[in-house]
Design a protein around this motif. Structure first.
Motif, mmCIF file in Angstrom:
data_model
loop_
_atom_site.group_PDB
_atom_site.id
_atom_site.type_symbol
_atom_site.label_atom_id
_atom_site.label_comp_id
_atom_site.label_asym_id
_atom_site.label_seq_id
_atom_site.Cartn_x
_atom_site.Cartn_y
_atom_site.Cartn_z
ATOM 1 N N VAL A 198 0.826 -1.209 0.000
ATOM 2 C CA VAL A 198 0.000 0.000 0.000
ATOM 3 C C VAL A 198 0.864 1.265 0.000
ATOM 4 O O VAL A 198 0.662 2.172 -0.823
ATOM 5 C CB VAL A 198 -0.963 0.007 1.210
ATOM 6 N N ILE A 199 1.824 1.343 0.898
ATOM 7 C CA ILE A 199 2.654 2.544 0.976
ATOM 8 C C ILE A 199 3.545 2.678 -0.261
ATOM 9 O O ILE A 199 3.764 3.775 -0.776
ATOM 10 C CB ILE A 199 3.490 2.568 2.279
ATOM 11 N N SER A 200 4.026 1.552 -0.786
ATOM 12 C CA SER A 200 4.844 1.583 -2.000
ATOM 13 C C SER A 200 4.010 2.039 -3.201
ATOM 14 O O SER A 200 4.460 2.860 -4.007
ATOM 15 C CB SER A 200 5.439 0.194 -2.283
ATOM 16 N N GLY A 201 2.798 1.521 -3.304
ATOM 17 C CA GLY A 201 1.921 1.897 -4.403
ATOM 18 C C GLY A 201 1.537 3.361 -4.370
ATOM 19 O O GLY A 201 1.430 4.012 -5.419
ATOM 20 N N GLY A 202 1.337 3.913 -3.181
ATOM 21 C CA GLY A 202 1.012 5.331 -3.061
ATOM 22 C C GLY A 202 2.131 6.216 -3.577
ATOM 23 O O GLY A 202 1.881 7.231 -4.249
ATOM 24 N N CYS A 203 3.356 5.851 -3.278
ATOM 25 C CA CYS A 203 4.511 6.625 -3.762
ATOM 26 C C CYS A 203 4.562 6.634 -5.286
ATOM 27 O O CYS A 203 4.815 7.673 -5.914
ATOM 28 C CB CYS A 203 5.808 6.042 -3.199
ATOM 29 N N VAL A 204 4.310 5.478 -5.888
ATOM 30 C CA VAL A 204 4.351 5.379 -7.348
ATOM 31 C C VAL A 204 3.227 6.209 -7.977
ATOM 32 O O VAL A 204 3.409 6.830 -9.030
ATOM 33 C CB VAL A 204 4.250 3.906 -7.783
ATOM 34 N N GLN A 205 2.061 6.256 -7.339
ATOM 35 C CA GLN A 205 0.955 7.057 -7.862
ATOM 36 C C GLN A 205 1.332 8.522 -8.004
ATOM 37 O O GLN A 205 0.977 9.178 -8.981
ATOM 38 C CB GLN A 205 -0.263 6.929 -6.945
ATOM 39 N N ALA A 206 2.042 9.042 -7.030
ATOM 40 C CA ALA A 206 2.452 10.442 -7.090
ATOM 41 C C ALA A 206 3.549 10.658 -8.135
ATOM 42 O O ALA A 206 3.468 11.582 -8.956
ATOM 43 C CB ALA A 206 2.934 10.897 -5.713
ATOM 44 N N LEU A 207 4.561 9.812 -8.117
ATOM 45 C CA LEU A 207 5.703 9.978 -9.014
ATOM 46 C C LEU A 207 5.304 9.834 -10.482
ATOM 47 O O LEU A 207 5.836 10.532 -11.354
ATOM 48 C CB LEU A 207 6.799 8.971 -8.664
ATOM 49 N N PHE A 208 4.380 8.946 -10.778
ATOM 50 C CA PHE A 208 3.985 8.713 -12.168
ATOM 51 C C PHE A 208 3.359 9.955 -12.811
ATOM 52 O O PHE A 208 3.568 10.231 -13.999
ATOM 53 C CB PHE A 208 2.998 7.543 -12.229
ATOM 54 N N GLN A 209 2.577 10.724 -12.029
ATOM 55 C CA GLN A 209 1.866 11.874 -12.593
ATOM 56 C C GLN A 209 2.743 13.108 -12.768
ATOM 57 O O GLN A 209 2.414 13.998 -13.551
ATOM 58 C CB GLN A 209 0.674 12.241 -11.695
ATOM 59 N N LEU A 210 3.849 13.157 -12.029
ATOM 60 C CA LEU A 210 4.678 14.365 -12.031
ATOM 61 C C LEU A 210 5.136 14.789 -13.432
ATOM 62 O O LEU A 210 5.028 15.979 -13.777
ATOM 63 C CB LEU A 210 5.873 14.173 -11.097
ATOM 64 N N PRO A 211 5.659 13.887 -14.272
ATOM 65 C CA PRO A 211 6.079 14.327 -15.617
ATOM 66 C C PRO A 211 4.939 14.921 -16.439
ATOM 67 O O PRO A 211 5.153 15.873 -17.204
ATOM 68 C CB PRO A 211 6.606 13.030 -16.259
ATOM 69 N N PHE A 212 3.732 14.389 -16.290
ATOM 70 C CA PHE A 212 2.583 14.917 -17.032
ATOM 71 C C PHE A 212 2.215 16.318 -16.543
ATOM 72 O O PHE A 212 1.809 17.173 -17.334
ATOM 73 C CB PHE A 212 1.384 13.978 -16.895
ATOM 74 N N VAL A 213 2.349 16.530 -15.238
ATOM 75 C CA VAL A 213 2.085 17.864 -14.686
ATOM 76 C C VAL A 213 3.113 18.863 -15.207
ATOM 77 O O VAL A 213 2.764 19.980 -15.611
ATOM 78 C CB VAL A 213 2.102 17.826 -13.139
ATOM 79 N N ILE A 214 4.370 18.486 -15.201
ATOM 80 C CA ILE A 214 5.433 19.366 -15.696
ATOM 81 C C ILE A 214 5.201 19.705 -17.169
ATOM 82 O O ILE A 214 5.417 20.837 -17.614
ATOM 83 C CB ILE A 214 6.819 18.703 -15.506
ATOM 84 N N LYS A 215 4.708 18.722 -17.924
ATOM 85 C CA LYS A 215 4.462 18.922 -19.356
ATOM 86 C C LYS A 215 3.387 19.972 -19.619
ATOM 87 O O LYS A 215 3.366 20.597 -20.686
ATOM 88 C CB LYS A 215 4.065 17.582 -19.986
ATOM 89 N N THR A 216 2.482 20.192 -18.661
ATOM 90 C CA THR A 216 1.441 21.213 -18.851
ATOM 91 C C THR A 216 2.019 22.623 -18.842
ATOM 92 O O THR A 216 1.365 23.569 -19.296
ATOM 93 C CB THR A 216 0.379 21.120 -17.739
#
Length: 542
Positions: free
Chosen positions: A210-228
């Motif tokens: 659970v805690i590992s999966g939560g970290c990946v959820q945040a990290l995965f979206q970061l490049p898409f946010v930066i791309k905006t």
């Protein structure tokens, strides 16, 4: 009509990714059922995960959906100038700072107070179970921090109408939890034969996932946010709290926290009552809710997420006719999905549960406990789905008080009924607790429609009557479709009962689903259903 097509297109796109995540969420629950069943450690894991997950729903998802996105959308309307762009960057920086600071404080306090918190849900005499639940809760409490940051990233992306990355992150989360359980459990149980200890270690393995999966959820979206192009950074707490945007967000959040707290307290009190009622009831209620949330997550949350930015824009421009049309269409889409699913589930609920969960530690008793809860939960599916659509209509107008009041009403109904059931008629199952939640969702829906009438610009009568008449038609069609399905089920089950779980339950269930769908679709086509026609036109143009 163009708004309807846009809503349908975006909803279908997001639904595809959400479908994958919900299926994997179901696989995650199947993994839990196989390793934990309805044992006391299944209850312990369910309670431990519920605590940070409750706070996530209350603060992270609530803040983003009802406060951050409308505020961010308002800033985007005025983002043409350099000053407007800088104002948005300052707002985003202040928001991420505030989220990180507040969730860290909550997590630290929660970890310290965990031994006291878990006593609310469990028998105080079982010290070993209390200790294990405390450990599991402390492992998963930091999940609140990383998932809140992930929710912020989702808000930025949804604000600029990018939905897919956020829809995909739960796929990653569920995959990691499943993998963690299967990989770590054998390591933790090496040379251990005791089934109880194996269940205990499996619960710990899932918690690490659970805690590992939560970290990946945040990290995965970061490049898409930066791309905006919308960059941000941590700032001082003084700037974070004084920023006009974050002040507006907090102003919008505070009333909804009360309402959302009332709504989420339904889970807390229901779980506490279930935990005191007997072993396995907590986990059986959660297995049942997971099946219900599979449907809600695919469609209700997807459509609700898509329409919020559009409703916010229409409200700001005071295009109330389009606002009314979009709300009506979304409500009818929810009825078209949820009502037939409800009737089919009532007919074939036992086969669904047996096919999905029955293996290893999930016994016939586990099937029975889950089935009686599932039948009561699924009865409220339409009203829960409808609430997910009507609530954004208030948030889009900056009105957070009405959904808050509706949530408090629903909470009062649920707690009153659940307490009455447990105190006056505890039958050793979660049926009464599940039914109380469904009735509370119905009360919440009524309250939302009553409060919606306060906006004189909306034709609430048209929305209400249109939704009710369409729902009534679907109830009749579903009953007609359920009758032959019931007899087909009774004929097929004996023929396949000795062919194993997949064939014994899967083939009859598949055949019943085809029969139910054929009858239902035929009735919709014969009556030239308006929503079906919109969907067909959309598919043909693709």
């Amino acid at each position: 009509m163009s708004k309807t097509k846009s809503l349908l297109s975006a909803g279908l796109s997001l639904s595809f990714f959400t479908l994958c995540s919900r299926i994997l969420g179901l696989v995650r629950e199947m993994t839990k059922a196989a390793f934990l069943g309805t044992s006391k450690y299944a209850d312990a894991f369910g309670i431990a995960f519920m605590i940070p997950n409750l706070l996530r729903r209350l603060f992270a998802e609530n803040s983003i959906s009802v406060a951050f996105i409308p505020t961010f959308k308002g800033y985007l309307e005025d983002s043409d100038s350099l000053d407007g762009k800088e104002t948005i960057r300052e707002f985003l920086s202040a928001t991420i700072t505030l989220i990180t600071f507040l969730t860290t404080c909550v997590v630290l306090a929660g970890i310290l107070l965990t031994p006291l918190i878990v006593r609310i849900f469990l028998d105080k005499d079982d010290t070993a179970l209390l200790a294990e639940t405390t450990l599991l809760t402390r492992i998963m409490f930091p999940y609140l921090i990383v998932i809140s940051i992930a929710a912020f990233f989702q808000g930025v992306l949804n604000g600029v109408k990018i939905f897919s990355p956020s829809g995909f992150t739960p796929v990653l989360f569920n995959s990691i939890v499943i993998a963690s359980t299967y990989i770590l459990t054998p390591i933790l149980t090496n040379n251990i034969e005791d089934s109880e200890i194996k269940s205990q270690m499996a619960a710990r393995a899932m918690s690490i996932g659970v805690i590992s999966g939560g970290c990946v959820q945040a990290l995965f979206q970061l490049p898409f946010v930066i791309k905006t192009g919308w960059t941000f950074h941590f700032t001082t707490l003084r700037k974070a709290f004084s920023n006009p945007g974050t002040r507006r967000v907090m102003h919008l959040i505070l009333p909804t926290i009360i309402g959302m707290a009332a709504y989420q307290l339904n889970d807390v009190v229901s779980t506490a009552l279930a935990g005191k009622a007997g072993t396995g009831i907590v986990s059986s209620l959660q297995y049942s809710l997971r099946l219900q949330e599979l449907i809600l997550g695919i469609f209700a949350v997807s459509i609700g997420t898509v329409i919020l930015p559009d409703l916010s824009g229409l409200a700001k421009k005071e295009m109330w006719s389009d606002f009314n049309a979009m709300l009506t269409q979304a409500s009818k889409i929810m009825a078209l999905i949820s009502i037939p699913v409800t009737f089919f589930s009532l007919v074939c609920g036992e086969e669904i549960i047996s096919l999905v969960y029955k293996s290893n530690r999930f016994s016939d008793e586990s099937v029975h406990l889950t089935l009686v809860a599932f039948r009561m939960h699924i009865a409220g599916l339409f009203f829960i789905a409808l609430n997910r659509i009507i609530s954004p209509a208030f948030y889009a107008q900056g009105n957070t008080k009405s959904p808050t009041a509706a949530g408090i009403i629903g909470f009062g109904v649920n707690i009153s009924l659940a307490l009455a059931v447990v105190l006056l008629r505890n039958d050793g199952t979660g049926a009464g607790i599940a039914l109380a939640l469904s009735i509370a969702s119905f009360a919440n829906s009524i309250a939302l429609f009553i409060f919606l009438k306060k906006n004189k610009n909306l034709d609430v009568k048209s929305v209400t009557m249109g939704t009710l008449l369409y729902a009534l038609k679907l109830v009749i069609f579903s009953i007609v479709a359920a009758i032959p399905t019931y007899f087909l089920r009774n004929a097929l089950l004996p023929a396949f009962e000795n062919h194993g779980r997949l064939i014994g339950f899967g083939l009859p269930l598949f055949a019943c689903a085809i029969a139910f769908a054929l009858v239902g679709v035929l009735l919709l086509v014969i009556t030239k259903d308006e929503i079906v026609r919109v969907i067909i036109r959309k598919v043909r143009r693709r």
